[in-house]
Design an enzyme around this catalytic site. Sequence first.
Site, PDB file in Angstrom:
ATOM      1  N   SER A   1      70.335  24.451   1.669  1.00 15.04           N
ATOM      2  CA  SER A   1      70.673  23.220   2.672  1.00 15.04           C
ATOM      3  C   SER A   1      70.525  23.743   3.977  1.00 15.04           C
ATOM      4  CB  SER A   1      71.872  22.769   2.320  1.00 15.04           C
ATOM      5  OG  SER A   1      71.836  22.060   1.015  1.00 15.04           O
TER       6      SER A   1
ATOM      7  N   ASN B   1      60.230  27.881   0.834  1.00 18.76           N
ATOM      8  CA  ASN B   1      59.953  27.778  -0.781  1.00 18.76           C
ATOM      9  C   ASN B   1      59.598  26.299  -0.878  1.00 18.76           C
ATOM     10  OD1 ASN B   1      59.924  27.647  -3.487  1.00 18.76           O
ATOM     11  ND2 ASN B   1      62.192  27.895  -3.647  1.00 18.76           N
TER      12      ASN B   1
ATOM     13  N   GLU C   1      71.718  32.886  -2.363  1.00 17.50           N
ATOM     14  CA  GLU C   1      71.579  31.377  -2.263  1.00 17.50           C
ATOM     15  C   GLU C   1      72.556  30.790  -3.368  1.00 17.50           C
ATOM     16  OE1 GLU C   1      67.398  30.007  -1.297  1.00 17.50           O
ATOM     17  OE2 GLU C   1      67.351  30.546  -3.238  1.00 17.50           O
TER      18      GLU C   1
ATOM     19  N   HIS D   1      64.785  33.020  -8.635  1.00 17.89           N
ATOM     20  CA  HIS D   1      65.463  31.803  -8.125  1.00 17.89           C
ATOM     21  C   HIS D   1      66.443  31.208  -9.040  1.00 17.89           C
ATOM     22  CE1 HIS D   1      65.827  27.825  -6.153  1.00 17.89           C
ATOM     23  NE2 HIS D   1      65.294  28.310  -5.041  1.00 17.89           N
TER      24      HIS D   1
ATOM     25  N   LYS E   1      58.568  24.941  -3.737  1.00 10.64           N
ATOM     26  CA  LYS E   1      58.921  24.555  -4.944  1.00 10.64           C
ATOM     27  C   LYS E   1      57.685  23.687  -5.406  1.00 10.64           C
ATOM     28  CE  LYS E   1      63.862  24.208  -3.639  1.00 10.64           C
ATOM     29  NZ  LYS E   1      65.043  24.049  -4.282  1.00 10.64           N
TER      30      LYS E   1
ATOM     31  N   GLY F   1      69.746  22.460  -2.162  1.00 10.03           N
ATOM     32  CA  GLY F   1      69.471  21.090  -2.260  1.00 10.03           C
ATOM     33  C   GLY F   1      70.534  19.996  -2.299  1.00 10.03           C
TER      34      GLY F   1
ATOM     35  N   GLU G   1      66.903  28.031  -9.824  1.00 12.30           N
ATOM     36  CA  GLU G   1      65.842  27.144 -10.528  1.00 12.30           C
ATOM     37  C   GLU G   1      65.306  27.963 -11.880  1.00 12.30           C
ATOM     38  OE1 GLU G   1      64.024  25.284  -7.486  1.00 12.30           O
ATOM     39  OE2 GLU G   1      66.002  24.531  -6.939  1.00 12.30           O
TER      40      GLU G   1
HETATM   41  C1  PEP Z   1      65.803  27.053  -2.305  1.00 11.65           C
HETATM   42  O1  PEP Z   1      65.545  26.370  -3.341  1.00 11.65           O
HETATM   43  O2  PEP Z   1      65.686  28.287  -2.178  1.00 11.65           O
HETATM   44  C2  PEP Z   1      66.661  26.364  -1.299  1.00 11.65           C
HETATM   45  C3  PEP Z   1      67.328  27.067  -0.450  1.00 11.65           C
HETATM   46  O3  PEP Z   1      66.616  25.033  -1.181  1.00 11.65           O
HETATM   47  P1  PEP Z   1      67.117  23.668  -0.030  1.00 11.65           P
HETATM   48  O4  PEP Z   1      66.883  24.466   1.204  1.00 11.65           O
HETATM   49  O5  PEP Z   1      66.468  22.713  -0.326  1.00 11.65           O
HETATM   50  O6  PEP Z   1      68.730  23.933  -0.356  1.00 11.65           O
END
Ligand code: PEP
Length: 246
Positions: free
Chosen positions: A209, A7, A164, A93, A9, A170, A95
């Site tokens: 992460s 992803n 998630e 998601h 983003k 992040g 976000e």
């Molecule tokens: C995400 O935004 O779906 C995600 C898992 O981000 P990150 O790997 O940066 O934690």
Amino acid sequence: MKLIAANWKMNMTPSQTREYVEKFLPLVEMVQDREVLLCPPFTSLCVAQELLRGSSVKLGAQNCYHEPKGAFTGEVSIDMLKELGVSYVIVGHSERRWLFGESDELINKKLTACLKAGMRPILCVGERLEEREAGLTLKVVETQIRLALSCLEEYTDSLDIAYEPVWAIGSGNPATPEDVQLVHAYIKDLLRDINAKHRGESRVLYGGSVNPTNAGDFLHMENVEGLLVGGASLNPETFSQIVKSY
Ligand code: PEP
């Protein structure tokens, strides 16, 4: 087959996408036992489609709108995505939920539109830190999934689910593989509870992460059927290491 999804983003211009894909494809061309998915921003779908043609790497979108067309300024329909070779759409998601105010009701509409159009959604669910600290993780995840799949009970095999935890995204602070295993097992039981005819064809991915060092630990766990990777997917070498980790 495990699904390893990137992803990006709001990162990568079309020319940066070209550079990325040209580096990435040779790094993963021998990978046969994993499904690999890139989800660039809408503006990079066209160039990514052109470059991915003939490879086994799939193309996904980070969002969609549920209406087929019309006066919805700034939105993108599922037919528009299909014509660009998109086969997966990330829906819900965190976000989108927390920065853009997407409700469970809107997420349900988006899932409905995807599933009825034969587009495979990756539904994202996960608890926030205060919910985790209050011991509400399983309750939050269950509520998000039940509401997202409301009136779509017969489709439990036609989507993938990404667990998630919001606090892990992040942050450099991933969930432990053992915690992930527990939540994933719960999600799998829940899908069987939602649909008595569930065949177990939906994969449950972990996201939050993930990096080349910890990816193998997650992929080892029973019930972890893939990864959704944000930050660490922005570099083609790093993401290819995650794709190839065991
Ligand atoms: C995400 O935004 O779906 C995600 C898992 O981000 P990150 O790997 O940066 O934690």
